[in-house]
Design a protein around this motif. Structure first.
Motif, short mmCIF file in Angstrom:
data_model
loop_
_atom_site.label_atom_id
_atom_site.label_comp_id
_atom_site.label_asym_id
_atom_site.label_seq_id
_atom_site.Cartn_x
_atom_site.Cartn_y
_atom_site.Cartn_z
N LEU A 153 39.29 30.43 45.91
CA LEU A 153 39.41 31.74 45.27
C LEU A 153 38.67 32.81 46.06
O LEU A 153 39.21 33.89 46.32
N MET A 154 37.43 32.52 46.46
CA MET A 154 36.66 33.51 47.20
C MET A 154 37.31 33.84 48.54
O MET A 154 37.37 35.01 48.95
N GLU A 155 37.83 32.83 49.23
CA GLU A 155 38.46 33.07 50.52
C GLU A 155 39.75 33.88 50.36
O GLU A 155 40.12 34.65 51.25
N THR A 156 40.42 33.72 49.24
CA THR A 156 41.62 34.53 48.99
C THR A 156 41.25 35.99 48.86
O THR A 156 41.92 36.88 49.40
N TYR A 159 40.22 37.21 52.56
CA TYR A 159 41.27 37.37 53.55
C TYR A 159 42.37 38.35 53.15
O TYR A 159 43.07 38.89 54.02
N THR A 160 42.57 38.56 51.85
CA THR A 160 43.69 39.40 51.42
C THR A 160 43.28 40.69 50.73
O THR A 160 44.08 41.62 50.64
N GLY A 161 42.04 40.76 50.20
CA GLY A 161 41.62 41.95 49.47
C GLY A 161 42.41 42.16 48.19
O GLY A 161 42.46 43.28 47.67
N ILE A 162 43.01 41.11 47.68
CA ILE A 162 43.85 41.21 46.50
C ILE A 162 43.04 41.65 45.29
O ILE A 162 41.86 41.34 45.17
N LEU A 167 45.66 38.47 41.45
CA LEU A 167 45.38 37.06 41.71
C LEU A 167 45.65 36.20 40.48
O LEU A 167 46.21 35.11 40.58
N LEU A 168 45.27 36.70 39.31
CA LEU A 168 45.45 35.93 38.09
C LEU A 168 46.92 35.76 37.72
O LEU A 168 47.26 34.88 36.92
N TYR A 204 44.68 29.59 55.16
CA TYR A 204 45.69 28.55 54.99
C TYR A 204 45.14 27.21 54.50
O TYR A 204 45.68 26.62 53.55
N PRO A 205 44.06 26.66 55.10
CA PRO A 205 43.55 25.36 54.61
C PRO A 205 43.14 25.40 53.14
O PRO A 205 43.35 24.42 52.41
N HIS A 206 42.57 26.49 52.71
CA HIS A 206 42.14 26.61 51.31
C HIS A 206 43.36 26.71 50.38
O HIS A 206 43.39 26.09 49.31
N MET A 207 44.35 27.49 50.79
CA MET A 207 45.55 27.64 49.99
C MET A 207 46.32 26.32 49.93
O MET A 207 46.85 25.95 48.87
#
Length: 317
Positions: A153-156, A159-162, A167-168, A204-207
């Motif tokens: 979640l944190m890496e998302t 990397y994306t600033g979503i 996100l939810l 990518y690895p986290h996703m």
């Protein structure tokens, strides 16, 4: 001409504008604060501009009143209540013909957006990795559990600033690992628009780990992807909500000693992209989903050293 109550006005406005539940909650909160000041028996038609000014004086922060609200918060209240009154006057729901919230906004100080420093982000990653290793080695829950999920979640966010609400609303079927993209739905978007976002190499690895875990847990395509309740016995809710994400960042902030939040990661990304020598304003605007490019321009910070060189090159007088 009618003379409706605040609650009736709010109900009519929400129905007419087809507001989302979150927007209804925001408007309702502002109306509740104003009614608390006026008295619950007051009607919208009873409000004068002077009453609004008096309310502003009573709640806005000053040197003598340091616990008051900020100028930006006041302007936010004004925007919501001005919209309500404009709607009520236009449709003759309020027994008045002038909006008392016109021209009552205040100038707010321009301050840098609250962001994060690279060192703070590296430390947060180390903290989460320690939690993950602890859980893996000892098969016990760490303070942040399950750590691997919160890493994803944190890496998302990094990397994306979503935005948090976007996100939810990501569903399991929105992610395409083969094409390395994911879809953000219009439902969770502040701009009410759907978009396709790339999955950067670092994310990518986290996703992928999250998608594999979701598949093994029997997720359907329409299931909420970022749902800690499906991966942990500690969490008992059906879907993950804003409170759970905020609770995670509160715990992470306590462990790192820094204030961490989704919005600070968003500001960090915006600043990083605009500080890059290869910066592209329109690409940054697309990544951050800004409808107004002026919002993107706010991430351009003055180069102090460039300013110094310009001043030093002036011809002597």
């Amino acid at each position: 001409m009618n003379d409706v109550s605040f609650l009736e006005l709010m109900s009519r406005y929400a129905a007419d504008k087809h507001l989302r539940p979150k927007s209804v909650s925001t408007y309702t909160g502002v109306v509740r604060l104003f009614r608390r000041y006026l008295g619950h028996e007051a009607y919208p038609s009873m409000v004068t501009r002077q009453m609004v000014i008096d309310w502003r004086v009573s709640i806005i922060r000053t040197k003598d009143k340091p616990d008051g609200i900020t100028e930006s918060s006041w302007n936010n209240y004004v925007r919501h209540l001005k919209a309500l009154y404009s709607f009520g006057i236009k449709h003759q729901l309020i027994a008045c013909n002038k909006n008392p919230f016109l021209d009552v906004s205040v100038k707010q100080p321009k301050v840098p957006k609250r962001s994060l420093q690279p060192l703070q982000i590296r430390y947060a990653r180390e903290v989460l990795e320690v939690c993950r290793r602890y859980e893996h080695c000892y098969d016990e829950r760490s303070k942040i559990h399950p750590a691997w999920f919160w890493q994803s979640l944190m890496e998302t966010f990094f990397y994306t600033g979503i935005r948090l609400n976007q996100l939810l609303h990501i569903e399991a079927g929105d992610v395409n690992l083969k094409k390395r993209v994911f879809r953000t739905s219009a439902v969770g978007s502040k701009t009410h628009s759907e978009s396709i976002m790339p999955i950067p190499d670092g994310l990518y690895p986290h996703m992928r780990k999250l998608i594999v875990a979701a598949h093994n847990s029997g997720f359907k395509r329409e299931d909420q992807l970022f749902n800690v309740n499906r991966f942990s016995h500690r969490h008992k809710r059906t879907t993950m909500d804003t409170w759970q994400v905020e609770r995670f960042f509160q715990s992470l902030s306590e462990l790192t000693g820094y204030k961490m939040s989704p919005h600070r990661f968003r500001h960090f990304l915006g600043t990083s992209l605009m500080d890059s020598p290869e910066r592209n304003i329109h690409i940054t605007q697309s990544i951050l989903h800004h409808t107004d490019i002026r919002t993107t321009m706010e991430y351009i910070h003055p180069d102090v050293e460039a300013m110094r060189r310009a001043l030093n090159t002036r011809l002597p007088v």
